[in-house]
Write a protein that holds these residues in place. Structure first.
Motif, PDB file in Angstrom:
ATOM      1  N   PHE A   1       0.851  -1.180   0.000  1.00 44.58           N
ATOM      2  CA  PHE A   1       0.000   0.000   0.000  1.00 44.58           C
ATOM      3  C   PHE A   1       0.889   1.233   0.000  1.00 44.58           C
ATOM      4  O   PHE A   1       2.044   1.172   0.423  1.00 44.58           O
ATOM      5  CB  PHE A   1      -0.959   0.017   1.196  1.00 44.58           C
ATOM      6  N   SER A   2       0.364   2.338  -0.502  1.00 44.09           N
ATOM      7  CA  SER A   2       1.131   3.581  -0.488  1.00 44.09           C
ATOM      8  C   SER A   2       0.215   4.766  -0.741  1.00 44.09           C
ATOM      9  O   SER A   2      -0.879   4.629  -1.269  1.00 44.09           O
ATOM     10  CB  SER A   2       2.246   3.547  -1.538  1.00 44.09           C
ATOM     11  N   ASP A   3       0.694   5.896  -0.323  1.00 45.86           N
ATOM     12  CA  ASP A   3       0.107   7.169  -0.690  1.00 45.86           C
ATOM     13  C   ASP A   3       1.277   8.089  -1.015  1.00 45.86           C
ATOM     14  O   ASP A   3       2.391   7.624  -1.187  1.00 45.86           O
ATOM     15  CB  ASP A   3      -0.826   7.715   0.402  1.00 45.86           C
TER      16      ASP A   3
ATOM     17  N   ILE B   1       3.691  -9.410  14.387  1.00 47.91           N
ATOM     18  CA  ILE B   1       3.114  -8.985  13.105  1.00 47.91           C
ATOM     19  C   ILE B   1       2.962  -7.470  13.072  1.00 47.91           C
ATOM     20  O   ILE B   1       3.176  -6.843  12.032  1.00 47.91           O
ATOM     21  CB  ILE B   1       1.795  -9.711  12.785  1.00 47.91           C
ATOM     22  N   PHE B   2       2.616  -6.843  14.221  1.00 43.54           N
ATOM     23  CA  PHE B   2       2.581  -5.386  14.281  1.00 43.54           C
ATOM     24  C   PHE B   2       3.961  -4.829  13.944  1.00 43.54           C
ATOM     25  O   PHE B   2       4.096  -3.894  13.160  1.00 43.54           O
ATOM     26  CB  PHE B   2       2.153  -4.896  15.674  1.00 43.54           C
ATOM     27  N   ASN B   3       5.000  -5.386  14.586  1.00 37.18           N
ATOM     28  CA  ASN B   3       6.369  -4.919  14.322  1.00 37.18           C
ATOM     29  C   ASN B   3       6.736  -5.059  12.851  1.00 37.18           C
ATOM     30  O   ASN B   3       7.365  -4.166  12.273  1.00 37.18           O
ATOM     31  CB  ASN B   3       7.380  -5.661  15.187  1.00 37.18           C
ATOM     32  N   GLU B   4       6.347  -6.165  12.251  1.00 37.57           N
ATOM     33  CA  GLU B   4       6.653  -6.415  10.833  1.00 37.57           C
ATOM     34  C   GLU B   4       5.967  -5.384   9.936  1.00 37.57           C
ATOM     35  O   GLU B   4       6.585  -4.812   9.035  1.00 37.57           O
ATOM     36  CB  GLU B   4       6.214  -7.820  10.466  1.00 37.57           C
ATOM     37  N   ILE B   5       4.707  -5.138  10.183  1.00 32.84           N
ATOM     38  CA  ILE B   5       3.964  -4.165   9.369  1.00 32.84           C
ATOM     39  C   ILE B   5       4.525  -2.765   9.586  1.00 32.84           C
ATOM     40  O   ILE B   5       4.801  -2.034   8.631  1.00 32.84           O
ATOM     41  CB  ILE B   5       2.452  -4.199   9.687  1.00 32.84           C
ATOM     42  N   VAL B   6       4.700  -2.380  10.840  1.00 29.33           N
ATOM     43  CA  VAL B   6       5.194  -1.039  11.153  1.00 29.33           C
ATOM     44  C   VAL B   6       6.593  -0.831  10.562  1.00 29.33           C
ATOM     45  O   VAL B   6       6.887   0.225   9.997  1.00 29.33           O
ATOM     46  CB  VAL B   6       5.175  -0.785  12.670  1.00 29.33           C
ATOM     47  N   ALA B   7       7.455  -1.847  10.650  1.00 28.50           N
ATOM     48  CA  ALA B   7       8.817  -1.727  10.103  1.00 28.50           C
ATOM     49  C   ALA B   7       8.808  -1.582   8.585  1.00 28.50           C
ATOM     50  O   ALA B   7       9.729  -1.000   8.001  1.00 28.50           O
ATOM     51  CB  ALA B   7       9.650  -2.940  10.499  1.00 28.50           C
ATOM     52  N   SER B   8       7.765  -2.083   7.927  1.00 27.38           N
ATOM     53  CA  SER B   8       7.694  -1.980   6.458  1.00 27.38           C
ATOM     54  C   SER B   8       7.289  -0.585   5.996  1.00 27.38           C
ATOM     55  O   SER B   8       7.475  -0.238   4.826  1.00 27.38           O
ATOM     56  CB  SER B   8       6.704  -3.015   5.897  1.00 27.38           C
ATOM     57  N   ILE B   9       6.743   0.200   6.895  1.00 26.62           N
ATOM     58  CA  ILE B   9       6.245   1.528   6.513  1.00 26.62           C
ATOM     59  C   ILE B   9       7.402   2.509   6.473  1.00 26.62           C
ATOM     60  O   ILE B   9       8.085   2.746   7.468  1.00 26.62           O
ATOM     61  CB  ILE B   9       5.131   1.996   7.475  1.00 26.62           C
ATOM     62  N   LYS B  10       7.603   3.049   5.301  1.00 29.54           N
ATOM     63  CA  LYS B  10       8.710   3.995   5.082  1.00 29.54           C
ATOM     64  C   LYS B  10       8.176   5.282   4.499  1.00 29.54           C
ATOM     65  O   LYS B  10       7.282   5.320   3.740  1.00 29.54           O
ATOM     66  CB  LYS B  10       9.739   3.414   4.112  1.00 29.54           C
TER      67      LYS B  10
END
Length: 159
Positions: A25-27, A150-159
């Motif tokens: 996902f992105s914006d 899984i929270f850590n994984e998702i949050v770490a993917s957000i750049k």
């Protein structure tokens, strides 16, 4: 020919996404990934993304993540710690029972009660220029540890 190329490209993209078990996902401000099976809703507002864990039977709380963007006032240097301090000050007004569980350089875990429901939240701050992105993962306090990785994984993917 263009239609065939578009169909083939779409199938290739879908295969790549599902083969990896991730959805992107992105914006205009951030991008990230969620596991297949999670749902995402994009809204063009302060909260750009609502991300929901798969529904579980007989579950009273659906774990979720919000991604919020905020334009910071110009002329003032913001750090992640200043942002977290301001966040806690505002949250304590809304949720006087706020209890900080753990924190780090750019993240915090806390318990609050929202609309009569006890929630544990993991928040991470990303500051780029005069923009802040706050990622907030919420879970039932009893289920939080089951979702933490899984929270850590998702949050770490957000750049």
């Amino acid at each position: 020919m263009k239609k065939i190329f578009a169909v083939v490209a779409s199938l290739f993209l879908a295969h790549s996404v599902f083969a990896q078990g991730k959805l992107s996902f992105s914006d205009s401000k951030v991008s990230g990934e969620i596991p297949a099976g999670w749902e995402i809703i994009y809204i063009d507002s302060t909260v750009s993304f609502y991300i929901f864990a798969p529904e579980k039977e007989n579950d009273s709380f659906r774990e979720n993540i919000t991604v919020t963007h905020e334009q910071l006032p110009s002329g003032q240097k913001y750090t992640t710690q200043l942002y977290i301090d301001a966040l806690l000050t505002n949250l304590k007004v809304l949720c006087p029972d706020l209890e900080v569980v753990d924190s780090g350089k750019d993240w915090i875990i806390y318990n609050i009660t929202v609309n009569g429901i006890k929630v544990r939240q993991y928040g991470k701050v990303i500051i780029k220029k005069n923009n802040a992105t706050f990622i907030c993962a919420s879970a039932d306090p009893n289920d939080f540890d089951n979702y933490k990785d899984i929270f850590n994984e998702i949050v770490a993917s957000i750049k």
